[in-house]
Scaffold this motif. Sequence first.
Motif, PDB file in Angstrom:
ATOM      1  N   MET A  51       0.905  -1.523   0.118  1.00  0.00           N
ATOM      2  CA  MET A  51      -0.371   0.661   0.049  1.00  0.00           C
ATOM      3  C   MET A  51       1.218   1.218   0.058  1.00  0.00           C
ATOM      4  O   MET A  51       0.521   2.025   0.138  1.00  0.00           O
ATOM      5  N   ASP A  52       1.950   1.489   0.807  1.00  0.00           N
ATOM      6  CA  ASP A  52       2.669   2.557   0.671  1.00  0.00           C
ATOM      7  C   ASP A  52       3.587   2.765  -0.535  1.00  0.00           C
ATOM      8  O   ASP A  52       3.717   3.640  -1.105  1.00  0.00           O
ATOM      9  N   SER A  53       3.731   1.324  -1.530  1.00  0.00           N
ATOM     10  CA  SER A  53       4.272   1.735  -2.449  1.00  0.00           C
ATOM     11  C   SER A  53       2.906   2.376  -4.144  1.00  0.00           C
ATOM     12  O   SER A  53       3.339   3.112  -4.486  1.00  0.00           O
ATOM     13  N   LEU A  54       2.233   1.903  -3.086  1.00  0.00           N
ATOM     14  CA  LEU A  54       0.810   2.918  -4.304  1.00  0.00           C
ATOM     15  C   LEU A  54       0.716   4.265  -3.609  1.00  0.00           C
ATOM     16  O   LEU A  54       0.503   5.090  -4.927  1.00  0.00           O
ATOM     17  N   ARG A  55       0.844   3.954  -2.875  1.00  0.00           N
ATOM     18  CA  ARG A  55       0.800   6.326  -1.958  1.00  0.00           C
ATOM     19  C   ARG A  55       1.598   6.618  -2.950  1.00  0.00           C
ATOM     20  O   ARG A  55       1.580   7.882  -3.085  1.00  0.00           O
ATOM     21  N   LYS A  56       2.668   5.935  -3.111  1.00  0.00           N
ATOM     22  CA  LYS A  56       4.103   6.998  -3.453  1.00  0.00           C
ATOM     23  C   LYS A  56       3.663   7.364  -4.491  1.00  0.00           C
ATOM     24  O   LYS A  56       4.242   8.351  -5.502  1.00  0.00           O
ATOM     25  N   LYS A  57       2.936   6.222  -5.908  1.00  0.00           N
ATOM     26  CA  LYS A  57       3.298   6.419  -7.086  1.00  0.00           C
ATOM     27  C   LYS A  57       1.570   7.168  -7.330  1.00  0.00           C
ATOM     28  O   LYS A  57       2.185   8.211  -8.237  1.00  0.00           O
ATOM     29  N   ALA A  58       0.791   7.054  -6.834  1.00  0.00           N
ATOM     30  CA  ALA A  58      -0.052   7.967  -6.650  1.00  0.00           C
ATOM     31  C   ALA A  58       0.560   9.758  -6.256  1.00  0.00           C
ATOM     32  O   ALA A  58      -0.126  10.805  -7.296  1.00  0.00           O
ATOM     33  N   ARG A  59       1.308   9.656  -5.646  1.00  0.00           N
ATOM     34  CA  ARG A  59       1.778  11.098  -4.984  1.00  0.00           C
ATOM     35  C   ARG A  59       2.789  11.650  -5.923  1.00  0.00           C
ATOM     36  O   ARG A  59       2.249  12.736  -6.576  1.00  0.00           O
ATOM     37  N   ILE A  60       3.449  10.868  -6.529  1.00  0.00           N
ATOM     38  CA  ILE A  60       4.226  11.671  -7.860  1.00  0.00           C
ATOM     39  C   ILE A  60       3.612  11.850  -9.013  1.00  0.00           C
ATOM     40  O   ILE A  60       3.673  12.465 -10.037  1.00  0.00           O
ATOM     41  N   THR A  61       2.840  10.579  -9.412  1.00  0.00           N
ATOM     42  CA  THR A  61       1.822  11.276 -10.519  1.00  0.00           C
ATOM     43  C   THR A  61       0.831  12.799 -10.650  1.00  0.00           C
ATOM     44  O   THR A  61       0.642  13.442 -11.123  1.00  0.00           O
ATOM     45  N   ARG A  62       0.433  12.642  -8.919  1.00  0.00           N
ATOM     46  CA  ARG A  62      -0.387  14.148  -8.399  1.00  0.00           C
ATOM     47  C   ARG A  62       0.684  15.133  -9.040  1.00  0.00           C
ATOM     48  O   ARG A  62       0.322  16.233  -9.588  1.00  0.00           O
ATOM     49  N   VAL A  63       1.836  15.098  -8.632  1.00  0.00           N
ATOM     50  CA  VAL A  63       2.497  15.951  -8.542  1.00  0.00           C
ATOM     51  C   VAL A  63       3.037  16.608 -10.115  1.00  0.00           C
ATOM     52  O   VAL A  63       2.890  17.725  -9.906  1.00  0.00           O
ATOM     53  N   THR A  64       3.147  15.520 -10.839  1.00  0.00           N
ATOM     54  CA  THR A  64       3.533  15.689 -11.980  1.00  0.00           C
ATOM     55  C   THR A  64       2.639  16.289 -12.304  1.00  0.00           C
ATOM     56  O   THR A  64       2.705  16.850 -13.240  1.00  0.00           O
ATOM     57  N   SER A  65       1.082  15.858 -12.666  1.00  0.00           N
ATOM     58  CA  SER A  65      -0.495  16.386 -13.020  1.00  0.00           C
ATOM     59  C   SER A  65      -0.207  17.686 -13.002  1.00  0.00           C
ATOM     60  O   SER A  65      -0.635  18.468 -13.771  1.00  0.00           O
ATOM     61  N   ILE A  66      -0.017  18.145 -11.361  1.00  0.00           N
ATOM     62  CA  ILE A  66       0.235  19.513 -10.717  1.00  0.00           C
ATOM     63  C   ILE A  66       0.626  20.732 -12.131  1.00  0.00           C
ATOM     64  O   ILE A  66       0.884  21.483 -12.136  1.00  0.00           O
ATOM     65  N   ALA A  67       1.739  19.952 -11.650  1.00  0.00           N
ATOM     66  CA  ALA A  67       3.402  20.673 -12.838  1.00  0.00           C
ATOM     67  C   ALA A  67       2.777  20.954 -14.364  1.00  0.00           C
ATOM     68  O   ALA A  67       3.458  22.078 -14.849  1.00  0.00           O
ATOM     69  N   SER A  68       2.353  19.894 -15.183  1.00  0.00           N
ATOM     70  CA  SER A  68       2.431  19.685 -16.199  1.00  0.00           C
ATOM     71  C   SER A  68       1.127  20.713 -16.436  1.00  0.00           C
ATOM     72  O   SER A  68       1.207  20.756 -17.405  1.00  0.00           O
TER      73      SER A  68
END
Length: 131
Positions: free
Chosen positions: A1-18
Amino acid sequence: MDSLRKKARITRVTSIASYIGLMVLFTLWFMVFHPLGTGKLWVIWAVHVLPLAGFIPSILSGNPRSHAWLCFVLLLYFIEAILAVTTSVETRTFGLFYTALVTTLFTSAMLYARWGSQFARLSHEAEQASN
């Protein structure tokens, strides 16, 4: 579940930045660098920015379903970006940046919609199991 949280956080930050990058690109292109000048291009700028601006509250709240809907809207922007690359020499550089930002935003929003919803579901199930 920790891996899924990291993936979600990275993709959310990338979404906001782009997402921010795409808004900045539109502003710079239509207000500063457009080959036709900067006369009444604010209307075209508004046509590009306002549909994306409608997603600001949901992007900031991190709603996975809104990220999925954003992907559908981005398909229209992707078509325009490819046309900007292939149509004329004046818009080629803009089109390359535009295509890169739209592709990054689409991919990260799509992955966040998947991983964010999976993480929310697993978190909810874990919370229910602990009660």
